[in-house]
Design a protein around this motif. Sequence first.
Motif, mmCIF file in Angstrom:
data_model
loop_
_atom_site.group_PDB
_atom_site.id
_atom_site.type_symbol
_atom_site.label_atom_id
_atom_site.label_comp_id
_atom_site.label_asym_id
_atom_site.label_seq_id
_atom_site.Cartn_x
_atom_site.Cartn_y
_atom_site.Cartn_z
ATOM 1 N N THR A 1 11.193 23.037 92.640
ATOM 2 C CA THR A 1 9.983 22.929 91.825
ATOM 3 C C THR A 1 8.822 22.546 92.722
ATOM 4 O O THR A 1 8.956 21.653 93.573
ATOM 5 C CB THR A 1 10.136 21.861 90.729
ATOM 6 O OG1 THR A 1 11.268 22.181 89.907
ATOM 7 C CG2 THR A 1 8.892 21.785 89.859
ATOM 8 N N HIS B 1 -0.706 30.019 91.259
ATOM 9 C CA HIS B 1 -0.327 30.971 90.215
ATOM 10 C C HIS B 1 0.400 32.175 90.818
ATOM 11 O O HIS B 1 1.395 32.662 90.248
ATOM 12 C CB HIS B 1 -1.560 31.435 89.445
ATOM 13 C CG HIS B 1 -1.254 31.923 88.068
ATOM 14 N ND1 HIS B 1 -2.190 32.018 87.076
ATOM 15 C CD2 HIS B 1 -0.093 32.356 87.514
ATOM 16 C CE1 HIS B 1 -1.624 32.476 85.968
ATOM 17 N NE2 HIS B 1 -0.350 32.696 86.209
ATOM 18 N N HIS C 1 3.858 31.090 91.479
ATOM 19 C CA HIS C 1 4.633 31.020 90.244
ATOM 20 C C HIS C 1 5.287 32.369 89.943
ATOM 21 O O HIS C 1 6.480 32.444 89.616
ATOM 22 C CB HIS C 1 3.711 30.607 89.093
ATOM 23 C CG HIS C 1 4.316 30.754 87.735
ATOM 24 N ND1 HIS C 1 5.155 29.814 87.189
ATOM 25 C CD2 HIS C 1 4.219 31.749 86.819
ATOM 26 C CE1 HIS C 1 5.543 30.213 85.988
ATOM 27 N NE2 HIS C 1 4.988 31.388 85.736
ATOM 28 N N ASP C 2 4.501 33.422 90.068
ATOM 29 C CA ASP C 2 5.021 34.761 89.774
ATOM 30 C C ASP C 2 5.992 35.236 90.850
ATOM 31 O O ASP C 2 7.027 35.840 90.553
ATOM 32 C CB ASP C 2 3.862 35.744 89.647
ATOM 33 C CG ASP C 2 2.932 35.398 88.485
ATOM 34 O OD1 ASP C 2 3.374 34.715 87.539
ATOM 35 O OD2 ASP C 2 1.751 35.806 88.524
ATOM 36 N N ALA D 1 9.616 32.926 91.078
ATOM 37 C CA ALA D 1 10.517 32.756 89.932
ATOM 38 C C ALA D 1 11.887 33.401 90.154
ATOM 39 O O ALA D 1 12.914 32.782 89.824
ATOM 40 C CB ALA D 1 9.858 33.308 88.667
ATOM 41 N N HIS E 1 10.405 27.066 90.576
ATOM 42 C CA HIS E 1 9.391 27.007 89.525
ATOM 43 C C HIS E 1 8.121 26.366 90.090
ATOM 44 O O HIS E 1 8.166 25.262 90.640
ATOM 45 C CB HIS E 1 9.893 26.196 88.339
ATOM 46 C CG HIS E 1 8.917 26.116 87.210
ATOM 47 N ND1 HIS E 1 8.450 27.232 86.549
ATOM 48 C CD2 HIS E 1 8.308 25.049 86.625
ATOM 49 C CE1 HIS E 1 7.606 26.868 85.612
ATOM 50 N NE2 HIS E 1 7.497 25.552 85.634
ATOM 51 N N VAL E 2 7.005 27.050 89.942
ATOM 52 C CA VAL E 2 5.714 26.553 90.412
ATOM 53 C C VAL E 2 4.827 26.327 89.197
ATOM 54 O O VAL E 2 4.683 27.214 88.336
ATOM 55 C CB VAL E 2 5.046 27.549 91.375
ATOM 56 C CG1 VAL E 2 3.705 26.996 91.874
ATOM 57 C CG2 VAL E 2 5.977 27.851 92.552
ATOM 58 N N ALA E 3 4.245 25.139 89.093
ATOM 59 C CA ALA E 3 3.434 24.797 87.925
ATOM 60 C C ALA E 3 2.240 23.949 88.342
ATOM 61 O O ALA E 3 2.251 23.294 89.389
ATOM 62 C CB ALA E 3 4.271 24.049 86.885
ATOM 63 N N ARG F 1 10.683 23.824 82.937
ATOM 64 C CA ARG F 1 10.476 25.033 83.738
ATOM 65 C C ARG F 1 9.911 26.187 82.912
ATOM 66 O O ARG F 1 10.382 27.323 82.980
ATOM 67 C CB ARG F 1 11.793 25.444 84.420
ATOM 68 C CG ARG F 1 12.444 24.323 85.188
ATOM 69 C CD ARG F 1 13.770 24.702 85.784
ATOM 70 N NE ARG F 1 13.607 25.578 86.945
ATOM 71 C CZ ARG F 1 13.226 25.165 88.147
ATOM 72 N NH1 ARG F 1 12.970 23.871 88.354
ATOM 73 N NH2 ARG F 1 13.113 26.015 89.142
ATOM 74 N N PHE G 1 3.066 28.272 83.660
ATOM 75 C CA PHE G 1 2.410 27.845 84.901
ATOM 76 C C PHE G 1 1.465 26.676 84.667
ATOM 77 O O PHE G 1 1.623 25.622 85.260
ATOM 78 C CB PHE G 1 1.646 29.008 85.537
ATOM 79 C CG PHE G 1 0.715 28.575 86.645
ATOM 80 C CD1 PHE G 1 1.233 28.053 87.827
ATOM 81 C CD2 PHE G 1 -0.661 28.636 86.492
ATOM 82 C CE1 PHE G 1 0.393 27.602 88.851
ATOM 83 C CE2 PHE G 1 -1.517 28.199 87.509
ATOM 84 C CZ PHE G 1 -0.991 27.691 88.688
#
Length: 221
Positions: free
Chosen positions: A133, A164, A167-168, A171, A176-178, A209, A212
């Motif tokens: 993460t 962002h 995030h894409d 995945a 998981h990027v937030a 998870r 974004f």
Amino acid sequence: MTTFALIGAGPGLGAAVARRFGRQGFDIALISRSRPRLDTLVAQLGEDGITARGFAADVLDPATLDAALDAASSTLGPIEVMQYSPVPHKDFMKPLLETTAADLEGPFAFSVRGPVTAVRNVLPGMRELGRGTMLFVNGGSAVQPHAERAGTSIAFAAESAYAHLLHDQLAPDGVHVAQLIIPGAITAGDARKDPDVLAGLLWDIHRERTGFRHFAEPLES
């Protein structure tokens, strides 16, 4: 055991998040410019039975940030969660029409070069674990630019775009990027922006998870 690496460790939100993740079983790597601050936080977390170590680095100096993250993973174990949340310098917040090209060098180094350095360091280890993460914490100007805080508004927007895209892209790798947007000041006792409340929100973002961008509270229109 895996490691939670906190870039921008401090006595407010940083301490609360470190305590929350530590209580969930993570070893804690605290990264900050201030060695005395790190030593104080390590001692406080130790009193709560949390394994923590401090690593001095400046996000404006990629070599020191790389070295700190390398030392953290070597000392504590692989980094599963990374949070990038250092507090921007006050001189990054000049009014727009007083901001020169040179004035943007610091904010971009802080909000773009620093995150890129951190991500490139921790990503191979997360891929090897098969999970990870990355949490990016920003102020409201990341999504609602403010003419009186031009440097952070512009640089936060770039950091948001980078995160962002990650995030894409990541995945499928189980990473998981937030982003958490905290409008206004972090305030002890506030129902939404107390450090412990925000720490709980960041834990939930890591655990659930989903999505974004998350908000500590709605932005004013």
